[in-house]
Design an enzyme around this catalytic site. Structure first.
Site, PDB file in Angstrom:
ATOM      1  N   ASN A  73       0.823  -1.207   0.000  1.00  0.00           N
ATOM      2  CA  ASN A  73       0.000   0.000   0.000  1.00  0.00           C
ATOM      3  C   ASN A  73       0.860   1.260   0.000  1.00  0.00           C
ATOM      4  O   ASN A  73       1.054   1.886  -1.049  1.00  0.00           O
ATOM      5  CB  ASN A  73      -0.938  -0.037   1.213  1.00  0.00           C
ATOM      6  CG  ASN A  73      -2.017   1.019   1.129  1.00  0.00           C
ATOM      7  OD1 ASN A  73      -1.898   1.999   0.406  1.00  0.00           O
ATOM      8  ND2 ASN A  73      -3.093   0.814   1.860  1.00  0.00           N
ATOM      9  N   ASP A  74       1.416   1.598   1.144  1.00  0.00           N
ATOM     10  CA  ASP A  74       2.144   2.870   1.240  1.00  0.00           C
ATOM     11  C   ASP A  74       3.325   2.950   0.275  1.00  0.00           C
ATOM     12  O   ASP A  74       3.655   4.025  -0.205  1.00  0.00           O
ATOM     13  CB  ASP A  74       2.635   3.078   2.675  1.00  0.00           C
ATOM     14  CG  ASP A  74       1.467   3.230   3.630  1.00  0.00           C
ATOM     15  OD1 ASP A  74       0.448   3.794   3.201  1.00  0.00           O
ATOM     16  OD2 ASP A  74       1.578   2.778   4.778  1.00  0.00           O
TER      17      ASP A  74
END
Lengths: 99, 464
Positions: free
Chosen positions: B390-391
């Site tokens: 994700n990040d």
């Protein structure tokens, strides 16, 4: 007993050694290496044994006993974890070579 | 005998350094740990014959043997049975145990000191207290890190004026430490309060740190434990502990810096501010919608692509999907698709975590690329397959200066012609930041557990 400046010299040289040994390490080995250095400070077991060895009162023995359990856990856990991780690199090495 | 013990300690210290050196190259790494292991066993065995162990009565000796057996058994069992994906928190806990042991050594000595024994005085006493402080912080802090990574504690907890509380606690701990270090006579109760404060400090410092920063923190605690061991080595006059501890302390510090640099966040940022405290960043709205895709359609996209870049993340690790993934890669390659892996330096919970998992699944080294190597290739890739990351693929790190992760180098998955994201649910990731990639025009979301989703992709490719 290690006295004053001698101790300081040992400390300084060991610090540089640690820095140099690690400085060119590929990213893939960061985790195993952290785990490996985690194992190496398991040498604290030796100190914990000495502490428990010369403990006299019940309280000292209790703390020392916990200390040795923790230290043994650090050493053994650190070794097995590192070994298992590095084992995999070996496997994939062989697999790669066989192809 | 004492001379022989010293020689063994000396050799052990040398072998530890050589072992660490060997561990920094993939080819010799395995030998490195085995060497270090042999040295550790030798050092432990000779310690049984040291005057402070051998000469002090049978009962103490018995206690030592029992304690080693208990500690080794528990650690061996847990380390053997734990899944590879859970390794980071196991490293945290073993490291914490080392810190606890260092603190325990200091505690025994300080209690002896309170009872009237001479433990060396002066510098030695100061170092002992310093080691105790660091060891205790590392112990309780690692326990919190373990609880967070194990999922026992999901929220990052932040008390009102947490920072001020931490500083106050730190000052109080140091004050108690100073009393212990500089006075000629101390009470047992002061020793107790000192350790209580130090343990509380470790908890308080670690609580507000988010899970995404945990690898760096674990590495820092690892370095700290090394330092604590070295200081206790001075207390006991044990050169092996001093050298091994210091080497770990300095190499661990370097490793911590490398990791912090990989995330482009100064260490002070990680320790003293947490995600979510940035404020304001979460308020901006994201344009577009998340578009779902069926596994069969995604399979078609990948099977007819020329080049697929796979971005694995923690989601892959949690789902144990690496073996299925290897199968999918094999299928795609059989169809002539070029498959490459893009590994972000902090993908997963630790640097190199993904590499370990991919190695476990038998995926070749030469398909795995670092961030700098692979980023220029994304624009030429037909599909970027993001699996539970994700990040590390969030484009706001490039575009939005207000975002807490702004400036962190990311993998440019959004620049691929198409992007497929396998994700468990619609929520935001570990850091709680909205990911703009998921809303992008060329992104399709494939919801589900990574292992299940990849199995469906395999089935889809096989049908073609």
């Amino acid at each position: 007993m290690i006295e004053g400046f001698t101790a300081l010299y040992i400390f300084m040289l060991a610090a540089f050694t640690g820095y140099e040994v690690i400085s060119r390490v590929p990213v893939i080995l960061h985790t195993p290496l952290m785990s490996g250095s985690n194992f190496i400070h398991g040498i604290v077991l030796v100190g914990a044994m000495v502490a428990l060895g010369h403990a006299e009162t019940g309280l000292e023995m209790l703390i020392g006993f916990i200390g040795v359990i923790l230290a043994a856990g650090n050493a053994v856990g650190g070794y097995v974890a590192t070994e298992r991780m590095l084992e995999m690199f070996n496997k994939s090495n062989r697999g790669g070579a066989a192809k | 005998m004492s001379g022989f013990i010293e020689i063994v300690y000396f050799v052990a210290a040398v072998v530890f350094i050589l072992g660490l050196k060997k561990m920094s190259s993939p080819v010799t790494a395995r030998d490195g740990i085995v060497w270090a292991g042999v040295a550790m066993v030798a050092a432990t065995l000779v310690t049984f014959f040291s005057p402070s162990v051998y000469g002090h009565g049978f009962f103490n000796l018995l206690l030592i043997v029992v304690a080693i057996a208990v500690g080794s058994y528990i650690a061996y069992k847990s380390a053997k049975s734990v899944e590879m994906t859970d390794m980071p928190q196991m490293i945290a806990i073993y490291n914490g145990m080392g810190g606890g042991a260092a603190a325990a050594i200091a505690a025994v000595e300080l209690v002896r000191f309170a009872g009237g024994h001479d433990i060396g005085g002066g510098t030695v006493q100061l170092l002992a207290v310093l080691g105790a402080l660091i060891g205790a912080v590392s112990f309780s802090g690692s326990a919190i890190a373990f609880a967070k990574l194990q999922g026992l504690m999901n929220k990052t907890l932040r008390l009102p004026s947490h920072q001020a509380l931490n500083i106050a606690l730190f000052v109080i701990t140091v004050l108690f430490g100073a009393i212990l270090a500089f006075s000629g006579e101390v009470g047992g109760f002061t020793v107790f309060l000192f350790f209580l404060c130090a343990l509380a400090l470790g908890v308080m410092v670690t609580l507000p740190i988010g899970g995404a920063d945990m690898p760096v923190v674990i590495s820092l605690f690892n370095a700290l434990t090394g330092l604590a061991v070295a200081f206790e080595g001075y207390l006991l006059g044990n050169a092996a502990m001093i050298i091994a501890g210091t080497v770990v302390g300095s190499s661990g510090t370097l490793l911590t810096q490398l990791m912090a640099k990989a995330m482009n966040r100064p260490l002070s940022n990680i320790l003293f501010s947490s995600f979510g405290s940035a404020g304001g960043a979460g308020e901006e709205t994201v344009e577009g919608t998340m578009k779902e895709i069926e596994a069969s359609d995604a399979a078609v996209m990948m099977a007819y692509a020329d080049k697929v870049i796979i971005v694995p993340g923690y989601g892959m690790a949690v789902a144990q999907a690496q073996h299925k993934l290897a199968e999918l890669v094999q299928l795609l390659e059989d169809r002539g698709v070029t498959v490459k892996f893009a590994i972000h330096p902090v993908a997963g919970r630790m640097p190199g975590h993904m590499n370990v998992l991919l190695a476990e699944a038998g995926i070749d080294y030469d398909k795995i690329y670092d961030l700098e190597e692979i980023n220029p290739e994304f624009p030429t890739a037909d599909v970027a397959l993001v699996i539970g990351a994700n990040d590390v693929v969030n484009p706001v790190a490039r575009t939005n200066p207000d975002s807490p992760i702004y400036g962190m180098p990311i993998l440019d998955a959004d620049k691929a012609k198409n992007c497929i994201v396998i994700k468990r649910g619609k929520g935001s990731g570990f850091s709680g930041i909205e990911n703009h990639l998921f809303y992008a025009e060329n992104t399709r979301m494939l919801y589900g557990d990574a292992q299940k989703a990849i199995s469906e992709l395999i089935a889809g490719v096989k049908q073609l």
